[in-house]
Design a protein around this motif. Structure first.
Motif, PDB file in Angstrom:
ATOM      1  N   TYR A  42       0.923  -1.222  -0.102  1.00 27.39           N
ATOM      2  CA  TYR A  42       0.107   0.179  -0.110  1.00 27.39           C
ATOM      3  C   TYR A  42       0.837   1.297  -0.115  1.00 27.39           C
ATOM      4  CZ  TYR A  42      -3.771  -3.242   1.232  1.00 27.39           C
ATOM      5  OH  TYR A  42      -4.459  -4.289   1.232  1.00 27.39           O
ATOM      6  N   THR A  43       0.211   2.327  -0.775  1.00 28.23           N
ATOM      7  CA  THR A  43       1.116   3.484  -0.581  1.00 28.23           C
ATOM      8  C   THR A  43      -0.100   4.367   0.083  1.00 28.23           C
ATOM      9  OG1 THR A  43       2.102   3.114  -2.796  1.00 28.23           O
ATOM     10  CG2 THR A  43       2.031   5.359  -1.835  1.00 28.23           C
ATOM     11  N   VAL A  44       0.415   5.354   1.145  1.00 31.80           N
ATOM     12  CA  VAL A  44      -0.361   6.202   1.756  1.00 31.80           C
ATOM     13  C   VAL A  44       0.216   7.775   1.589  1.00 31.80           C
ATOM     14  CG1 VAL A  44      -1.365   6.764   3.999  1.00 31.80           C
ATOM     15  CG2 VAL A  44      -1.071   4.559   3.291  1.00 31.80           C
ATOM     16  N   ASN A  45      -0.686   8.505   1.487  1.00 38.78           N
ATOM     17  CA  ASN A  45      -0.471  10.026   1.291  1.00 38.78           C
ATOM     18  C   ASN A  45      -1.246  10.710   2.254  1.00 38.78           C
ATOM     19  OD1 ASN A  45       1.494  10.536  -0.915  1.00 38.78           O
ATOM     20  ND2 ASN A  45       0.267   9.101  -1.879  1.00 38.78           N
ATOM     21  N   LEU A  46      -0.751  11.496   3.255  1.00 39.25           N
ATOM     22  CA  LEU A  46      -1.546  12.218   4.172  1.00 39.25           C
ATOM     23  C   LEU A  46      -1.288  13.829   4.226  1.00 39.25           C
ATOM     24  CD1 LEU A  46      -3.191  12.044   6.836  1.00 39.25           C
ATOM     25  CD2 LEU A  46      -1.046  12.217   8.085  1.00 39.25           C
TER      26      LEU A  46
ATOM     27  N   LEU B 253     -10.953  -0.001   2.216  1.00 39.22           N
ATOM     28  CA  LEU B 253      -9.862   0.983   2.622  1.00 39.22           C
ATOM     29  C   LEU B 253     -10.647   2.082   3.244  1.00 39.22           C
ATOM     30  CD1 LEU B 253      -7.744   0.752  -0.639  1.00 39.22           C
ATOM     31  CD2 LEU B 253      -7.287  -0.222   1.613  1.00 39.22           C
ATOM     32  N   GLU B 254     -12.011   2.151   2.635  1.00 40.21           N
ATOM     33  CA  GLU B 254     -12.600   3.390   3.247  1.00 40.21           C
ATOM     34  C   GLU B 254     -12.563   3.266   4.950  1.00 40.21           C
ATOM     35  OE1 GLU B 254     -13.550   1.521   0.965  1.00 40.21           O
ATOM     36  OE2 GLU B 254     -14.830   2.428  -0.593  1.00 40.21           O
TER      37      GLU B 254
ATOM     38  N   ILE C 163      -5.098   6.528   0.144  1.00 41.39           N
ATOM     39  CA  ILE C 163      -4.728   4.839   0.305  1.00 41.39           C
ATOM     40  C   ILE C 163      -4.937   4.170  -0.883  1.00 41.39           C
ATOM     41  CG2 ILE C 163      -4.570   2.954   1.808  1.00 41.39           C
ATOM     42  CD1 ILE C 163      -6.046   4.253   3.800  1.00 41.39           C
ATOM     43  N   CYS C 164      -3.557   3.635  -1.390  1.00 46.77           N
ATOM     44  CA  CYS C 164      -3.589   2.964  -2.564  1.00 46.77           C
ATOM     45  C   CYS C 164      -3.192   1.577  -2.207  1.00 46.77           C
ATOM     46  CB  CYS C 164      -2.796   3.712  -3.603  1.00 46.77           C
ATOM     47  SG  CYS C 164      -3.103   5.197  -4.168  1.00 46.77           S
TER      48      CYS C 164
ATOM     49  N   ILE D  59      -5.643   0.735  -6.851  1.00 47.97           N
ATOM     50  CA  ILE D  59      -6.948   1.277  -6.337  1.00 47.97           C
ATOM     51  C   ILE D  59      -6.523   2.056  -5.384  1.00 47.97           C
ATOM     52  CG2 ILE D  59      -8.180  -0.389  -7.768  1.00 47.97           C
ATOM     53  CD1 ILE D  59      -8.143  -0.187  -4.001  1.00 47.97           C
ATOM     54  N   CYS D  60      -7.592   3.238  -5.484  1.00 45.75           N
ATOM     55  CA  CYS D  60      -7.204   4.182  -4.326  1.00 45.75           C
ATOM     56  C   CYS D  60      -8.431   4.666  -3.897  1.00 45.75           C
ATOM     57  CB  CYS D  60      -6.440   5.467  -4.730  1.00 45.75           C
ATOM     58  SG  CYS D  60      -4.955   5.158  -5.503  1.00 45.75           S
ATOM     59  N   VAL D  61      -8.417   5.156  -2.351  1.00 45.08           N
ATOM     60  CA  VAL D  61      -9.553   5.800  -1.875  1.00 45.08           C
ATOM     61  C   VAL D  61      -8.785   7.012  -1.187  1.00 45.08           C
ATOM     62  CG1 VAL D  61     -10.867   5.634   0.309  1.00 45.08           C
ATOM     63  CG2 VAL D  61     -10.698   3.667  -1.181  1.00 45.08           C
ATOM     64  N   VAL D  62      -9.660   7.964  -1.481  1.00 48.55           N
ATOM     65  CA  VAL D  62      -9.500   9.423  -0.579  1.00 48.55           C
ATOM     66  C   VAL D  62     -10.606   9.836   0.294  1.00 48.55           C
ATOM     67  CG1 VAL D  62      -8.778  11.658  -1.383  1.00 48.55           C
ATOM     68  CG2 VAL D  62      -8.175   9.881  -2.908  1.00 48.55           C
TER      69      VAL D  62
END
Length: 117
Positions: free
Chosen positions: A28-32, A71-72, A97-98, A111-114
């Motif tokens: 997973y890749t996470v951006n905050l 992921l949500e 989160i991807c 796939i990503c959730v924002v």
């Protein structure tokens, strides 16, 4: 105002609804993004006047270690913990989160959730 950004955090986890996702896991890749008033910290050079990005990273890492089907749900847990940590400073939070290489029948990189709050 200002923002603290943690970008491209790479972690391994066991999230998903399919049995193989909870057994094999995935990357997973996470951006905050956290928005707050950075002026007091910029003047005082005092960590207590801002949000410690090391602590933000640890929150993400700890929550990623707890399995979720969605992921949500994972994103919401992370945001809630961050807000609980420094609700007095935080104006806005956004997380992406991807799931890298999701188990789909076609060629999909991620796939990503924002989620923002």
């Amino acid at each position: 105002m200002g923002k603290i950004l943690l970008e491209n955090i790479k972690l391994f986890g066991f999230h998903g609804c399919m049995p193989e996702e909870t057994f094999l896991g995935s990357y997973y890749t996470v951006n905050l993004e956290v928005e707050l008033d950075l002026y007091p910290a910029s003047i005082s050079d005092d960590l207590s006047k801002t949000i410690d990005y090391v602590h933000l990273y640890h929150i993400i890492k700890e929550e990623m270690a707890i399995n979720s089907k969605l992921l949500e749900h994972l994103a919401q847990r992370i945001i809630q913990r961050i807000k609980k940590y420094r609700i007095d400073l935080i104006k806005y939070t956004k997380i992406k989160i991807c799931k890298e290489n999701p188990p789909l029948q076609s060629s999909v990189d991620r796939i990503c959730v924002v989620l923002d709050d």
